[in-house]
Write a protein that holds these residues in place. Sequence first.
Motif, PDB file in Angstrom:
ATOM      1  N   ARG A  22       1.012  -1.061  -0.050  1.00 39.89           N
ATOM      2  CA  ARG A  22      -0.332  -0.378  -0.512  1.00 39.89           C
ATOM      3  C   ARG A  22       1.095   0.941   0.078  1.00 39.89           C
ATOM      4  NH1 ARG A  22      -3.723   0.660   5.151  1.00 39.89           N
ATOM      5  NH2 ARG A  22      -4.791   2.635   4.457  1.00 39.89           N
TER       6      ARG A  22
ATOM      7  N   ARG B  44       4.689  -2.451   2.243  1.00 43.59           N
ATOM      8  CA  ARG B  44       4.976  -2.973   1.227  1.00 43.59           C
ATOM      9  C   ARG B  44       5.671  -4.468   1.431  1.00 43.59           C
ATOM     10  NH1 ARG B  44       7.375  -0.126  -4.071  1.00 43.59           N
ATOM     11  NH2 ARG B  44       8.671   0.590  -2.618  1.00 43.59           N
TER      12      ARG B  44
ATOM     13  N   SER C 293       0.390   0.505   9.750  1.00 43.66           N
ATOM     14  CA  SER C 293      -0.996   0.632   8.849  1.00 43.66           C
ATOM     15  C   SER C 293      -1.656   1.749   9.127  1.00 43.66           C
ATOM     16  CB  SER C 293      -1.435   0.263   8.200  1.00 43.66           C
ATOM     17  OG  SER C 293      -0.115  -0.634   6.820  1.00 43.66           O
TER      18      SER C 293
END
Lengths: 538, 68
Positions: free
Chosen positions: A209, A302, A376
Amino acid sequence: MNQISDKKIFEVPLYSYERSPDQDADAPVRRKVVVIGAGPIGLGAAIDLAQQGVEVVVLDDNDKVSFGSRAICFAKRPLEILDRLGCGHEMVAKGVEWQLGKVFFDERQVYEFNLLPEKGHEFPAFINLQQYYFEEYMVNRVRAMQAQGAPIEIRGRNKVLRVTDTGDHVSLLIDTPEGEYKLEADWLIACDGAGSPTRAMMGLDFVGRVFEDNFLIADVIMEADFPTERWFWFDPPFNRGQSALLHKQPDGVWRIDLQLGWDIDKEEEKKPENVIPRLKAMLGEDVKFELEWVSIYTFQCRRMEKFRHGRVIFAGDSAHQVSPFGARGANSGLQDTDNLGWKLKLVMDGIAPDSLLDSYDVERVHGADENILNSSRSTDFITPKSEMSRVLRDAVLDLSEHYAFARPLVNSGRLSVPCTYDGSPLNTPDALPGGPARSRPGSPCADAPMGDGYLLPHLGDRFTLLTIGAEAPDSLEAEGLSIQRLALDATPEVRERYLGDAASAVYLIRPDQHVAARWPAYDAVAVETALKRAIGKE
Amino acid sequence: MSNLILTPNIPGADDFYAELLATHEGLSKAESDALNARLVLVLANHIGDRAVLSDALKAAALSKEDAA
Ligand SMILES: Cc1cc2nc3c(=O)[nH]c(=O)nc-3n(C[C@H](O)[C@H](O)[C@H](O)COP(=O)(O)OP(=O)(O)OC[C@H]3O[C@@H](n4cnc5c(N)ncnc54)[C@H](O)[C@@H]3O)c2cc1C
């Protein structure tokens, strides 16, 4: 503070190019292990292997430490790993220790916290230290090892152009200021960073992401008397709708992170005439400061699908990348090499099967996923993705000013803690009834006072049998390994960290200081079975 | 299923409802949204039981599978 006037540390070559006899050989020379990248992770991998007597050559296309300052926050576990690698104490001596933090929302301070680290550990919970010092101390360690004849070498300005895994070895094409040469390696460890050319050359994936946001990262030198605390602002008047962070580093250097949003012109924002007014708005008009380094980052989370590809093994940012909230990049990369070093050595020596290296993949992918999840979540709190997530985020912050219950929900970065390898194929199921959860199989050993010193320096680099109130042989030979016993007194810390409700315990500890198995008493067959399992023979 | 209560459980339901409306009275939409968000968090903390909270989230989402 010679950094202001003299050349900065990251401008001076630390491992200048020197011609290697390998460049003049008629046929490519075969090395045991080649590491690509002399960043913190490549250096960590190399020191670990060389300490075990494995010949290792580190190649880097550069000849200096990390440009500017990237990582600043290093957690206890990597410091413990660095101690095993022989350079943990230098880092702590230079680093800034901190445990107080303040959280601001809008124009006001909503609360402050004290990390109150658990007592009875040799290393602090965290230090702040510029990445360039971190790398410099690791290079110093390499030099000290070389002086003692360790088989370790760093080749500056050696840029890897091609990597081919033949199945039997890896062949490399390398560019230098004096032209190209070929080199071969039994094993290749790719620590060539988030943009990993090795990954690209091998056509491997790197998925995850991208966070649609930009952060201005500035290191400023100032004589201000801000306290040694971590200050984090949500939606402050000087950076409306965005966040900001202020954190202290050694030498009067302060790290400032300013969230900028997505639609910006990076080159414009980086110009001093645009940066300085922003910093003045934050620090106050009359605070005197000098810019050491400014950069703008877009953060990503990632990872590669697999970290091991035949004879090529990826570690650090090349394998996984996280946003810096929670300081997990270098911290987790060092846990990669900690996990890899002993396994590779045992495979190279023919003591463990090649498949032991697949457990590196399983365990460190698990670690990377944990870090990506945490990073995240922090990013989602700092940069709410929808109107309602902003409403909820602001509700948490407003409540945190009045009620303690809301404070654990505030997420400006969850500080890095080591990964427990739950479910690893190397673990033997927990056989210590009443044993504390924190030291279940797969866990990193918690430090504890021991005699005049600490426990952890007695563990690591080999398998150890840790006994508490239990009998066991002082040493044993099994599976081609010799295992030493370490008997611990049941001090209050040892009781809390290793015994729990059990009256006695025997732990099998891996060379990376993780628990492989535990029982209430010594049983030769059980220990041997667990050892087999821990080296991938089952 | 946790022991999330989905049968009448508030004594004086009309009073409670009136108090809820009164708390929002005079607030803008944004202020009311913020109040609701704070209320959810206060209540969630009071409940504190992860399984009950998960079931409450599902119940509130009115998703078909979980409808009583
Ligand atoms: C703003 C910011 C803040 C951060 N804060 C923290 C923090 O507080 N704590 C933390 O733990 N982490 C933090 N990180 C992350 C940390 O900087 C990285 O995780 C770390 O540098 C990764 O180390 P590495 O050795 O894997 O890769 P790198 O440091 O990127 O090193 C890769 C090396 O490979 C070399 N190389 C590349 N290609 C080739 C080639 N073809 N041939 C030869 N050599 C090559 C490069 O020259 C480089 O030296 C932060 C990062 C950023 C950007």
